[in-house]
Design a protein around this motif. Structure first.
Motif, PDB file in Angstrom:
ATOM      1  N   GLU A  84      33.347  42.163  35.038  1.00  0.00           N
ATOM      2  CA  GLU A  84      34.014  41.970  33.754  1.00  0.00           C
ATOM      3  C   GLU A  84      34.684  40.609  33.786  1.00  0.00           C
ATOM      4  N   LEU A  85      34.437  39.814  32.749  1.00  0.00           N
ATOM      5  CA  LEU A  85      35.000  38.470  32.670  1.00  0.00           C
ATOM      6  C   LEU A  85      36.070  38.428  31.592  1.00  0.00           C
ATOM      7  N   ILE A  86      37.242  37.918  31.959  1.00  0.00           N
ATOM      8  CA  ILE A  86      38.380  37.872  31.042  1.00  0.00           C
ATOM      9  C   ILE A  86      38.954  36.457  31.069  1.00  0.00           C
ATOM     10  N   ARG A  87      39.237  35.909  29.910  1.00  0.00           N
ATOM     11  CA  ARG A  87      39.798  34.564  29.826  1.00  0.00           C
ATOM     12  C   ARG A  87      41.311  34.634  29.640  1.00  0.00           C
ATOM     13  N   HIS A  88      42.025  33.885  30.440  1.00  0.00           N
ATOM     14  CA  HIS A  88      43.470  33.686  30.280  1.00  0.00           C
ATOM     15  C   HIS A  88      43.662  32.188  30.079  1.00  0.00           C
ATOM     16  N   GLY A  89      43.331  31.694  28.911  1.00  0.00           N
ATOM     17  CA  GLY A  89      43.341  30.255  28.693  1.00  0.00           C
ATOM     18  C   GLY A  89      42.296  29.608  29.579  1.00  0.00           C
ATOM     19  N   ASP A  90      42.723  28.642  30.398  1.00  0.00           N
ATOM     20  CA  ASP A  90      41.757  27.975  31.272  1.00  0.00           C
ATOM     21  C   ASP A  90      41.643  28.642  32.641  1.00  0.00           C
ATOM     22  N   ILE A  91      42.250  29.814  32.798  1.00  0.00           N
ATOM     23  CA  ILE A  91      42.055  30.614  34.011  1.00  0.00           C
ATOM     24  C   ILE A  91      41.048  31.719  33.691  1.00  0.00           C
ATOM     25  N   HIS A  92      39.986  31.800  34.475  1.00  0.00           N
ATOM     26  CA  HIS A  92      38.941  32.796  34.259  1.00  0.00           C
ATOM     27  C   HIS A  92      39.106  33.935  35.259  1.00  0.00           C
ATOM     28  N   GLU A  93      39.269  35.142  34.753  1.00  0.00           N
ATOM     29  CA  GLU A  93      39.356  36.308  35.631  1.00  0.00           C
ATOM     30  C   GLU A  93      37.973  36.930  35.799  1.00  0.00           C
ATOM     31  N   ILE A  94      37.609  37.181  37.049  1.00  0.00           N
ATOM     32  CA  ILE A  94      36.383  37.897  37.390  1.00  0.00           C
ATOM     33  C   ILE A  94      36.810  39.233  37.980  1.00  0.00           C
ATOM     34  N   ARG A  95      36.547  40.303  37.259  1.00  0.00           N
ATOM     35  CA  ARG A  95      36.970  41.623  37.717  1.00  0.00           C
ATOM     36  C   ARG A  95      35.751  42.413  38.184  1.00  0.00           C
ATOM     37  N   LEU A  96      35.785  42.839  39.441  1.00  0.00           N
ATOM     38  CA  LEU A  96      34.714  43.689  39.959  1.00  0.00           C
ATOM     39  C   LEU A  96      34.747  45.006  39.197  1.00  0.00           C
ATOM     40  N   GLU A 134      51.380  47.329  39.370  1.00  0.00           N
ATOM     41  CA  GLU A 134      51.081  46.978  37.973  1.00  0.00           C
ATOM     42  C   GLU A 134      51.303  45.491  37.686  1.00  0.00           C
ATOM     43  N   GLN A 135      51.870  44.757  38.643  1.00  0.00           N
ATOM     44  CA  GLN A 135      52.135  43.331  38.427  1.00  0.00           C
ATOM     45  C   GLN A 135      51.315  42.409  39.329  1.00  0.00           C
ATOM     46  N   VAL A 136      50.360  42.974  40.061  1.00  0.00           N
ATOM     47  CA  VAL A 136      49.583  42.169  41.009  1.00  0.00           C
ATOM     48  C   VAL A 136      48.781  41.091  40.290  1.00  0.00           C
ATOM     49  N   ARG A 137      48.085  41.461  39.230  1.00  0.00           N
ATOM     50  CA  ARG A 137      47.260  40.489  38.505  1.00  0.00           C
ATOM     51  C   ARG A 137      48.131  39.395  37.904  1.00  0.00           C
ATOM     52  N   GLU A 138      49.258  39.776  37.310  1.00  0.00           N
ATOM     53  CA  GLU A 138      50.135  38.800  36.674  1.00  0.00           C
ATOM     54  C   GLU A 138      50.726  37.831  37.700  1.00  0.00           C
ATOM     55  N   THR A 139      51.033  38.338  38.893  1.00  0.00           N
ATOM     56  CA  THR A 139      51.594  37.485  39.943  1.00  0.00           C
ATOM     57  C   THR A 139      50.561  36.470  40.417  1.00  0.00           C
ATOM     58  N   ALA A 140      49.328  36.922  40.614  1.00  0.00           N
ATOM     59  CA  ALA A 140      48.262  36.008  41.028  1.00  0.00           C
ATOM     60  C   ALA A 140      47.950  35.005  39.924  1.00  0.00           C
ATOM     61  N   LEU A 141      47.967  35.473  38.678  1.00  0.00           N
ATOM     62  CA  LEU A 141      47.711  34.592  37.543  1.00  0.00           C
ATOM     63  C   LEU A 141      48.792  33.518  37.441  1.00  0.00           C
ATOM     64  N   ALA A 142      50.049  33.889  37.667  1.00  0.00           N
ATOM     65  CA  ALA A 142      51.140  32.919  37.597  1.00  0.00           C
ATOM     66  C   ALA A 142      50.963  31.822  38.646  1.00  0.00           C
ATOM     67  N   TRP A 143      50.502  32.196  39.843  1.00  0.00           N
ATOM     68  CA  TRP A 143      50.259  31.183  40.879  1.00  0.00           C
ATOM     69  C   TRP A 143      49.161  30.214  40.434  1.00  0.00           C
ATOM     70  N   LEU A 144      48.106  30.756  39.854  1.00  0.00           N
ATOM     71  CA  LEU A 144      47.008  29.903  39.385  1.00  0.00           C
ATOM     72  C   LEU A 144      47.462  28.976  38.264  1.00  0.00           C
ATOM     73  N   GLN A 145      48.260  29.491  37.356  1.00  0.00           N
ATOM     74  CA  GLN A 145      48.739  28.661  36.253  1.00  0.00           C
ATOM     75  C   GLN A 145      49.635  27.544  36.751  1.00  0.00           C
ATOM     76  N   ALA A 146      50.471  27.826  37.754  1.00  0.00           N
ATOM     77  CA  ALA A 146      51.315  26.787  38.327  1.00  0.00           C
ATOM     78  C   ALA A 146      50.466  25.735  39.028  1.00  0.00           C
ATOM     79  N   THR A 147      49.422  26.179  39.700  1.00  0.00           N
ATOM     80  CA  THR A 147      48.521  25.242  40.376  1.00  0.00           C
ATOM     81  C   THR A 147      47.765  24.394  39.362  1.00  0.00           C
ATOM     82  N   ALA A 148      47.366  25.009  38.250  1.00  0.00           N
ATOM     83  CA  ALA A 148      46.630  24.284  37.210  1.00  0.00           C
ATOM     84  C   ALA A 148      47.494  23.221  36.538  1.00  0.00           C
ATOM     85  N   ALA A 149      48.817  23.356  36.630  1.00  0.00           N
ATOM     86  CA  ALA A 149      49.716  22.387  36.008  1.00  0.00           C
ATOM     87  C   ALA A 149      49.883  21.122  36.848  1.00  0.00           C
TER      88      ALA A 149
END
Length: 261
Positions: free
Chosen positions: A17-29, A194-209
C-alpha cells in the motif's frame, strides 16, 4: 495494475500500500496476516522503493502490520518451492535489502510490532528505526529455525550493535524486546504503538528540511559499507545457502516447527 482509493494507491495483487505524506512516500507491507515475505511481496517492495525515489520522494517510510511488522521470509511457502524457485526468492530478498540500502533518499522503518528474521534485515537496511514500546520482539532468529545467517546479514547487525553483541545475538538467534533493542541501539527510538508511524514520519520530515545536496552526499559516504556488504553476497553464497536449506538437519527442524502449528 494499481488504483487509487481515498488518496492511497494499491499494487495488485495487494502486497504493498502506497501512501503520500507530501514529499514523504510511505510503503506499507500489506500481505495478510503477517507480511510474510514471498517472491511477489519482495518484488513489489523493490518496485515501490525504486519508484518512490524516481518520483521525487524526499524520504521513504517503510511500515508493516500493527502487531507484526513482517514475519520474515515465508517459510511454508519456501518449503514448497523448487530449488530454482528458492534461489529466485532468496535473490529477490537480497534485491529488496539492496534497494532499501541504496535508496538515494533516507528510509525510516516504522516497526509497530514483532519483527523477526527477514523483517529485521529489511529494517537494518533502513536509515532509522522506530519500534513500538511494549512486549514486542526483534532479531535475527534464523539459528532457532535451523538456518545459518550469511555474513552480509551478520554485517548489518554488527554495524548497528557492535561485533561482540552481534555475535551473541545472531549465534543464539535471540529475539529481544523493544526496550532492550533500544538500549543496545538496534532501534533508534521507541514510541507508543499508535504513534510509531508518526514518530518515524517526523524524523523523515526533519531530514527532508535539511539542505539536500550535502545531506545526500554525506549519507552516501556514510552508508557505502552497507551497500558493499550486500553487494558481496554473490552466486557462491546463494548456492551455499541453498545447500544448507536442503540439509537433513535444517529440513527436519523446519518441517518439525511448522508441523506443530
Amino acid at each position: 495494475m494499481e488504483t487509487a482509493r481515498s488518496g492511497r494507491f494499491f499494487i495488485y495483487p495487494v502486497m504493498i500500500e502506497l501512501i503520500r505524506h507530501g514529499d514523504i512516500h510511505e510503503i506499507r507491507l500489506a500481505r495478510a496476516p503477517v507480511n510474510a515475505l514471498n517472491f511477489d511481496l519482495l518484488d513489489a517492495l523493490v518496485g515501490a522503493v525504486e519508484s518512490a525515489a524516481a518520483e521525487g520522494a524526499a524520504g521513504i517510510l517503510l511500515s508493516g502490520g500493527s502487531k507484526v511488522f513482517s514475519g520474515g521470509l515465508d517459510v511454508p511457502y519456501l518449503l514448497g518451492c523448487s530449488p530454482a524457485e528458492l534461489k529466485a526468492c532468496w535473490s529477490r530478498f537480497f534485491d529488496a535489502a539492496r534497494a532499501l540500502a541504496k535508496s538515494p533518499v533516507p528510509v525510516a522503518a516504522a516497526i509497530g510490532g514483532h519483527n523477526p528474521a527477514g523483517g529485521c534485515v529489511l529494517a537494518l537496511c533502513c536509515d532509522y528505526r522506530v519500534m513500538a514500546e511494549g512486549p514486542f520482539r526483534i532479531g535475527l532468529n534464523e539459528t532457532q529455525v535451523g538456518l545459518a545467517v550469511p555474513d552480509a546479514i551478520q554485517y548489518l547487525m554488527r554495524r548497528i550493535v557492535g561485533a561482540h553483541r552481534a555475535e551473541r545475538l545472531v549465534v543464539a538467534g535471540a529475539m529481544i524486546e523493544s526496550a532492550q533493542a533500544h538500549a543496545v541501539g538496534l532501534v533508534d527510538a521507541l514510541a507508543p504503538q499508535e504513534q510509531v508511524r508518526e514518530t518515524a514520519l517526523a524524523w523523515l520530515q526533519a531530514t527532508a528540511a535539511l539542505p539536500q545536496g550535502p545531506l545526500r552526499v554525506t549519507r552516501g559516504i556514510a552508508r557505502a559499507d552497507i551497500i558493499q556488504a550486500l553487494d558481496a553476497f554473490g552466486p557462491a553464497d546463494l548456492e551455499t545457502f541453498v545447500q544448507g536449506w536442503y540439509s537433513e538437519e535444517t529440513q527436519r527442524v523446519l518441517h518439525g516447527l511448522f508441523a506443530r502449528k
